[in-house]
Design a protein around this motif. Structure first.
Motif, PDB file in Angstrom:
ATOM      1  N   ARG A  95      22.922  19.346  15.297  1.00  0.00           N
ATOM      2  CA  ARG A  95      23.148  18.354  14.250  1.00  0.00           C
ATOM      3  C   ARG A  95      22.434  17.057  14.638  1.00  0.00           C
ATOM      4  N   LEU A  96      21.611  16.579  13.732  1.00  0.00           N
ATOM      5  CA  LEU A  96      20.802  15.391  13.982  1.00  0.00           C
ATOM      6  C   LEU A  96      21.171  14.314  12.954  1.00  0.00           C
ATOM      7  N   ALA A  97      21.551  13.142  13.428  1.00  0.00           N
ATOM      8  CA  ALA A  97      21.891  12.022  12.547  1.00  0.00           C
ATOM      9  C   ALA A  97      20.745  11.018  12.565  1.00  0.00           C
ATOM     10  N   SER A  98      20.352  10.522  11.383  1.00  0.00           N
ATOM     11  CA  SER A  98      19.171   9.665  11.297  1.00  0.00           C
ATOM     12  C   SER A  98      19.290   8.716  10.111  1.00  0.00           C
ATOM     13  N   PHE A  99      18.705   7.533  10.225  1.00  0.00           N
ATOM     14  CA  PHE A  99      18.627   6.626   9.079  1.00  0.00           C
ATOM     15  C   PHE A  99      17.537   7.106   8.127  1.00  0.00           C
ATOM     16  N   SER A 100      17.590   6.670   6.876  1.00  0.00           N
ATOM     17  CA  SER A 100      16.820   7.316   5.807  1.00  0.00           C
ATOM     18  C   SER A 100      15.311   7.277   6.020  1.00  0.00           C
ATOM     19  N   THR A 101      14.755   6.130   6.423  1.00  0.00           N
ATOM     20  CA  THR A 101      13.299   6.063   6.558  1.00  0.00           C
ATOM     21  C   THR A 101      12.797   6.894   7.742  1.00  0.00           C
ATOM     22  N   GLY A 105      10.042   9.748   7.603  1.00  0.00           N
ATOM     23  CA  GLY A 105       8.820   9.580   8.380  1.00  0.00           C
ATOM     24  C   GLY A 105       8.762  10.346   9.683  1.00  0.00           C
ATOM     25  N   ILE A 106       9.925  10.709  10.252  1.00  0.00           N
ATOM     26  CA  ILE A 106       9.950  11.380  11.550  1.00  0.00           C
ATOM     27  C   ILE A 106      10.611  12.754  11.470  1.00  0.00           C
ATOM     28  N   VAL A 125      20.655  18.009   9.287  1.00  0.00           N
ATOM     29  CA  VAL A 125      20.316  16.586   9.289  1.00  0.00           C
ATOM     30  C   VAL A 125      21.347  15.810   8.479  1.00  0.00           C
ATOM     31  N   ILE A 126      21.849  14.724   9.062  1.00  0.00           N
ATOM     32  CA  ILE A 126      22.855  13.868   8.432  1.00  0.00           C
ATOM     33  C   ILE A 126      22.283  12.464   8.326  1.00  0.00           C
ATOM     34  N   GLU A 127      22.343  11.850   7.165  1.00  0.00           N
ATOM     35  CA  GLU A 127      21.882  10.468   7.031  1.00  0.00           C
ATOM     36  C   GLU A 127      23.012   9.508   7.391  1.00  0.00           C
ATOM     37  N   SER A 128      22.721   8.534   8.232  1.00  0.00           N
ATOM     38  CA  SER A 128      23.716   7.512   8.557  1.00  0.00           C
ATOM     39  C   SER A 128      23.018   6.274   9.103  1.00  0.00           C
ATOM     40  N   ASP A 129      23.635   5.118   8.898  1.00  0.00           N
ATOM     41  CA  ASP A 129      23.137   3.866   9.439  1.00  0.00           C
ATOM     42  C   ASP A 129      23.248   3.911  10.967  1.00  0.00           C
ATOM     43  N   PRO A 130      22.372   3.208  11.699  1.00  0.00           N
ATOM     44  CA  PRO A 130      22.387   3.308  13.166  1.00  0.00           C
ATOM     45  C   PRO A 130      23.748   3.095  13.826  1.00  0.00           C
ATOM     46  N   ARG A 131      24.536   2.143  13.363  1.00  0.00           N
ATOM     47  CA  ARG A 131      25.846   1.930  14.001  1.00  0.00           C
ATOM     48  C   ARG A 131      26.739   3.150  13.807  1.00  0.00           C
ATOM     49  N   GLU A 132      26.725   3.710  12.605  1.00  0.00           N
ATOM     50  CA  GLU A 132      27.521   4.904  12.348  1.00  0.00           C
ATOM     51  C   GLU A 132      26.983   6.074  13.161  1.00  0.00           C
ATOM     52  N   THR A 133      25.671   6.150  13.329  1.00  0.00           N
ATOM     53  CA  THR A 133      25.084   7.220  14.127  1.00  0.00           C
ATOM     54  C   THR A 133      25.592   7.174  15.563  1.00  0.00           C
ATOM     55  N   ILE A 146      18.841   9.346  15.714  1.00  0.00           N
ATOM     56  CA  ILE A 146      17.696   8.448  15.679  1.00  0.00           C
ATOM     57  C   ILE A 146      18.203   7.123  15.123  1.00  0.00           C
ATOM     58  N   VAL A 147      18.014   6.060  15.901  1.00  0.00           N
ATOM     59  CA  VAL A 147      18.568   4.749  15.550  1.00  0.00           C
ATOM     60  C   VAL A 147      17.469   3.699  15.647  1.00  0.00           C
ATOM     61  N   HIS A 148      17.793   2.509  15.214  1.00  0.00           N
ATOM     62  CA  HIS A 148      16.851   1.397  15.378  1.00  0.00           C
ATOM     63  C   HIS A 148      17.619   0.108  15.576  1.00  0.00           C
TER      64      HIS A 148
END
Length: 298
Positions: A95-101, A105-106, A125-133, A146-148
């Motif tokens: 399970r991979l959590a990532s922000f939308s862009t 892109g990745i 793949v799960i979409e989530s904001d970095p803090r939630e990730t 994947i966070v930023h």
């Protein structure tokens, strides 16, 4: 013997403050989570939860069990990773959590690459904001994230997680081609104070960066529109209704009426990283996906 699933349910209730929220995080029904908690209570013969208003909190025994249990689960996960560490057969799911862009892109090219390098590995793949990730990874809801974080606005990553830088990204201001600043090579944040903005939802890191960018000039932007999809931001700029700060990573193709202009003073830069639980350091599937991530961003 303590049931591992029941222990995970107790920890999730502690982290989320309610049985309903814990069930959503675990992808269970609230009834299933309640049954798991009752199983622990029957084993220990003491209550695990107590109600406070509309939320529930753990009793002292429940709190101690959750704390010790989290350490136990981390150790168990590390043992499982070591046991599987010698295999080259990449099967099962990740399970991979990532922000939308980053998903656009990745992760999209990553998933395509994994179809040939690990065809038997099922990636969710799960979409989530970095803090939630960070929270999702920490509680075991995903294996890799994947966070930023932005320059001057750092993401808090706890010591139980490991982190690896992947790439740097830059955001530009999107302007309608008729905007007075659309022909410039760059613009200062202070020159954009008179504009109406569309931004991501309040509480997201990207929204906070926009506030931070103008706060450095002692001002607040005129934010009128809030939407989590950058495609909507582009559409609003296309109609001349707003301007938007949109990262280059994963950015959709811009219509002819929309111009991307670099911003200075400050320059909106963010660092993109991968995070995972330290207890999964030797997990072969996670390590393989991390290696393929590096190929995608190189």
């Amino acid at each position: 013997m303590v049931d591992i699933a029941a222990l995970r349910a107790l920890i999730s209730v502690r982290d989320h403050g309610s049985i309903v929220a814990a069930a959503e995080a675990l992808d269970f029904t609230p009834s299933a989570v309640s049954q798991q908690i009752k199983k622990l209570e029957r084993t220990s013969r003491v209550p695990m939860l107590e109600r406070v208003g509309r939320t529930v909190i753990l009793t002292e025994r429940g709190r101690l069990l959750a704390e010790r249990g989290q350490v136990l689960l981390a150790d168990l996960e590390q043992v499982e990773s070591l046991a599987a560490g010698g295999t080259e057969d990449l099967r099962g799911s990740l399970r991979l959590a990532s922000f939308s862009t980053a998903t656009a892109g990745i992760v999209a090219p990553l998933v395509a690459r994994l179809r040939s390098t690990a065809p038997d590995l099922e990636v969710v793949v799960i979409e989530s904001d970095p803090r939630e990730t960070v929270s999702v990874i920490q509680r075991g809801g995903a294996d890799l994230g994947i966070v930023h974080d932005w320059t001057g606005l750092q993401l808090d990553v706890p010591g139980s997680l490991e982190r690896r830088p992947l790439m740097d990204d830059v955001a530009d201001v999107l302007l309608h081609r008729d905007h007075p600043l659309a022909g410039r090579d760059s613009v200062s944040a202070s020159e954009l104070l008179a504009d109406r903005w569309i931004t991501t939802l309040a509480g997201t890191i990207c929204h906070e960066w926009l506030m931070h960018m103008f706060a450095l000039h002692g001002e607040r932007p005129d934010t009128r529109y809030f939407d989590g999809a950058y495609g909507t931001h582009v559409a609003m700029v296309d109609r001349g209704a707003a301007v938007a700060l949109v990262p280059r990573l994963g950015r959709p193709v811009l219509p002819e009426s929309v111009v991307a202009v670099p911003v200075t003073d400050p320059s909106p830069r963010r660092s993109v990283s991968a995070v995972w639980r330290a207890s999964t350091a030797e997990n072969p599937a996670r390590r393989h996906v991390e290696q393929q991530l590096l190929h995608v961003v190189s």
